[in-house]
Design a protein around this motif. Structure first.
Motif, PDB file in Angstrom:
ATOM      1  N   ASP A 158      10.133  49.006  45.133  1.00  0.00           N
ATOM      2  CA  ASP A 158      11.494  49.515  45.313  1.00  0.00           C
ATOM      3  C   ASP A 158      12.175  49.837  43.995  1.00  0.00           C
ATOM      4  N   LYS A 159      11.724  49.201  42.920  1.00  0.00           N
ATOM      5  CA  LYS A 159      12.253  49.501  41.582  1.00  0.00           C
ATOM      6  C   LYS A 159      11.274  50.377  40.789  1.00  0.00           C
ATOM      7  N   ALA A 160       9.982  50.101  40.927  1.00  0.00           N
ATOM      8  CA  ALA A 160       8.979  50.798  40.127  1.00  0.00           C
ATOM      9  C   ALA A 160       8.855  52.273  40.506  1.00  0.00           C
ATOM     10  N   ILE A 161       8.916  52.578  41.799  1.00  0.00           N
ATOM     11  CA  ILE A 161       8.756  53.974  42.221  1.00  0.00           C
ATOM     12  C   ILE A 161       9.898  54.856  41.725  1.00  0.00           C
ATOM     13  N   PRO A 162      11.175  54.473  41.938  1.00  0.00           N
ATOM     14  CA  PRO A 162      12.255  55.330  41.412  1.00  0.00           C
ATOM     15  C   PRO A 162      12.177  55.511  39.891  1.00  0.00           C
ATOM     16  N   LYS A 163      11.844  54.449  39.176  1.00  0.00           N
ATOM     17  CA  LYS A 163      11.732  54.556  37.720  1.00  0.00           C
ATOM     18  C   LYS A 163      10.614  55.511  37.335  1.00  0.00           C
ATOM     19  N   TRP A 164       9.479  55.410  38.035  1.00  0.00           N
ATOM     20  CA  TRP A 164       8.356  56.315  37.761  1.00  0.00           C
ATOM     21  C   TRP A 164       8.723  57.755  38.098  1.00  0.00           C
ATOM     22  N   LEU A 165       9.361  57.974  39.236  1.00  0.00           N
ATOM     23  CA  LEU A 165       9.755  59.323  39.640  1.00  0.00           C
ATOM     24  C   LEU A 165      10.701  59.946  38.619  1.00  0.00           C
ATOM     25  N   ALA A 166      11.590  59.129  38.066  1.00  0.00           N
ATOM     26  CA  ALA A 166      12.564  59.641  37.109  1.00  0.00           C
ATOM     27  C   ALA A 166      11.896  60.167  35.841  1.00  0.00           C
ATOM     28  N   GLY A 167      10.697  59.692  35.565  1.00  0.00           N
ATOM     29  CA  GLY A 167       9.986  60.118  34.363  1.00  0.00           C
ATOM     30  C   GLY A 167       9.022  61.268  34.582  1.00  0.00           C
ATOM     31  N   GLN A 168       8.962  61.779  35.825  1.00  0.00           N
ATOM     32  CA  GLN A 168       8.034  62.857  36.132  1.00  0.00           C
ATOM     33  C   GLN A 168       8.724  64.221  36.068  1.00  0.00           C
ATOM     34  N   SER A 169       7.930  65.260  36.054  1.00  0.00           N
ATOM     35  CA  SER A 169       8.471  66.620  35.999  1.00  0.00           C
ATOM     36  C   SER A 169       9.113  66.989  37.333  1.00  0.00           C
ATOM     37  N   GLY A 170       9.956  68.001  37.304  1.00  0.00           N
ATOM     38  CA  GLY A 170      10.671  68.415  38.502  1.00  0.00           C
ATOM     39  C   GLY A 170       9.793  68.978  39.591  1.00  0.00           C
ATOM     40  N   ASP A 171       8.601  69.454  39.217  1.00  0.00           N
ATOM     41  CA  ASP A 171       7.696  70.038  40.214  1.00  0.00           C
ATOM     42  C   ASP A 171       6.607  69.052  40.650  1.00  0.00           C
ATOM     43  N   LEU A 172       6.897  67.753  40.557  1.00  0.00           N
ATOM     44  CA  LEU A 172       5.920  66.730  40.911  1.00  0.00           C
ATOM     45  C   LEU A 172       5.422  66.900  42.341  1.00  0.00           C
ATOM     46  N   ALA A 173       4.101  66.820  42.505  1.00  0.00           N
ATOM     47  CA  ALA A 173       3.463  66.796  43.825  1.00  0.00           C
ATOM     48  C   ALA A 173       2.498  65.620  43.845  1.00  0.00           C
ATOM     49  N   ILE A 174       2.694  64.710  44.785  1.00  0.00           N
ATOM     50  CA  ILE A 174       1.824  63.539  44.905  1.00  0.00           C
ATOM     51  C   ILE A 174       0.832  63.825  46.024  1.00  0.00           C
ATOM     52  N   ASP A 175      -0.405  64.035  45.659  1.00  0.00           N
ATOM     53  CA  ASP A 175      -1.407  64.510  46.610  1.00  0.00           C
ATOM     54  C   ASP A 175      -2.033  63.402  47.443  1.00  0.00           C
ATOM     55  N   PHE A 176      -2.050  62.185  46.906  1.00  0.00           N
ATOM     56  CA  PHE A 176      -2.681  61.076  47.621  1.00  0.00           C
ATOM     57  C   PHE A 176      -1.887  59.805  47.377  1.00  0.00           C
ATOM     58  N   VAL A 177      -1.547  59.110  48.464  1.00  0.00           N
ATOM     59  CA  VAL A 177      -0.792  57.858  48.382  1.00  0.00           C
ATOM     60  C   VAL A 177      -1.546  56.778  49.148  1.00  0.00           C
ATOM     61  N   PHE A 178      -1.676  55.595  48.536  1.00  0.00           N
ATOM     62  CA  PHE A 178      -2.282  54.463  49.226  1.00  0.00           C
ATOM     63  C   PHE A 178      -1.329  53.283  49.142  1.00  0.00           C
ATOM     64  N   LEU A 179      -0.892  52.784  50.299  1.00  0.00           N
ATOM     65  CA  LEU A 179       0.098  51.708  50.364  1.00  0.00           C
ATOM     66  C   LEU A 179      -0.562  50.411  50.809  1.00  0.00           C
ATOM     67  N   ASP A 180      -0.451  49.381  49.970  1.00  0.00           N
ATOM     68  CA  ASP A 180      -1.028  48.077  50.302  1.00  0.00           C
ATOM     69  C   ASP A 180      -0.322  46.985  49.516  1.00  0.00           C
TER      70      ASP A 180
END
Length: 245
Positions: A102-124
């Motif tokens: 909940d904290k790590a994802i927003p922080k990571w997203l804030a550091g990515q480019s505006g055209d970010l595309a996440i092609d594969f997600v694994f949640l565990d």
């Protein structure tokens, strides 16, 4: 990530997921119509399960980078060392991230480019079923049409909300695989947005599930008290309640 699956023979480092689950994750990356360039994992544990196999698949594709989030401080450094030792070349495609999603994802997203595309997600990650819902809400708009999302422990408490919620969204093609008693959930985005009807149905389903008495209790009561109550119950009943079977 729960350590309910021990390492299989031949693993260099400890990890989870059984051989079928590992093969499924690997093939999802290798057989994707468009080779994944950005992959994100929540819950790496010691690295020998999904993390290592995602990295090896990206390496075989010759393209892609994995960002792996791990919240357990006693595990994080061991995981990083394990990956670098077991797979030095694929490890160059890996960025470990310490913290809760909940904290790590927003922080990571804030550091990515505006055209970010996440092609594969694994949640565990953790066992609270709202975690995967919140992770989906944070990531959904960055997953392009054709992007893939998978989650582990889909048959137990961890996946209790995500699976039925996403099954009702008509912009995702979904399937629940029983390679083990824990289950792997798989979804592929087929349209950018769900219809209003399907989104309304998914939200209503989630509200009903969250209003179950045991879910209200789990939300209201402090975790230490929930743990104390479970410890007072017979082991089989406590496990059944905690796993939500």
């Amino acid at each position: 990530m729960d350590s309910h699956q021990s390492a299989t023979a031949g693993d260099v480092i400890e990890g989870q997921l059984n051989p079928q689950e590992r093969a499924f994750i690997t093939n999802a990356i290798l057989n994707a119509p468009v080779k994944p360039r950005v992959a994100l994992e929540v819950g790496t544990w010691l690295g020998g399960g999904s993390t290592l196999h995602v990295l090896r698949a990206l390496q075989q594709n010759g393209v892609g980078h994995l960002y792996g989030i791990e919240a357990d401080s006693s595990i994080f450094e061991r995981m990083v060392a394990n990956i670098r030792k077991a797979a030095p070349e694929p490890a160059k495609r890996f960025t470990p991230i310490f913290g809760f999603s909940d904290k790590a994802i927003p922080k990571w997203l804030a550091g990515q480019s505006g055209d970010l595309a996440i092609d594969f997600v694994f949640l565990d990650g953790g066992n609270n079923p709202m975690e995967q819902i919140n992770e989906l809400r944070l990531l959904d708009k960055y997953i392009p049409v054709g992007g893939q999302l998978a989650s582990h422990d889909a048959r137990i408490r961890k996946g209790k909300f995500l699976v039925p919620y996403m099954e009702l969204l008509d912009n995702w093609e979904t399937r629940l695989h029983d390679f083990s008693d824990y289950g792997i959930f798989y979804a592929r985005k087929i349209r950018e947005f769900p219809s209003e009807t399907s989104l309304k149905a998914a939200k209503a389903k989630l509200r009903r599930m969250r209003c179950e008495p045991k879910e209200i209790a789990a939300t209201v009561l402090p975790s230490w008290l929930c743990g104390a109550i479970l410890r007072m119950l017979p082991r089989r009943l406590a496990k059944s309640l905690s796993d939500d079977r």
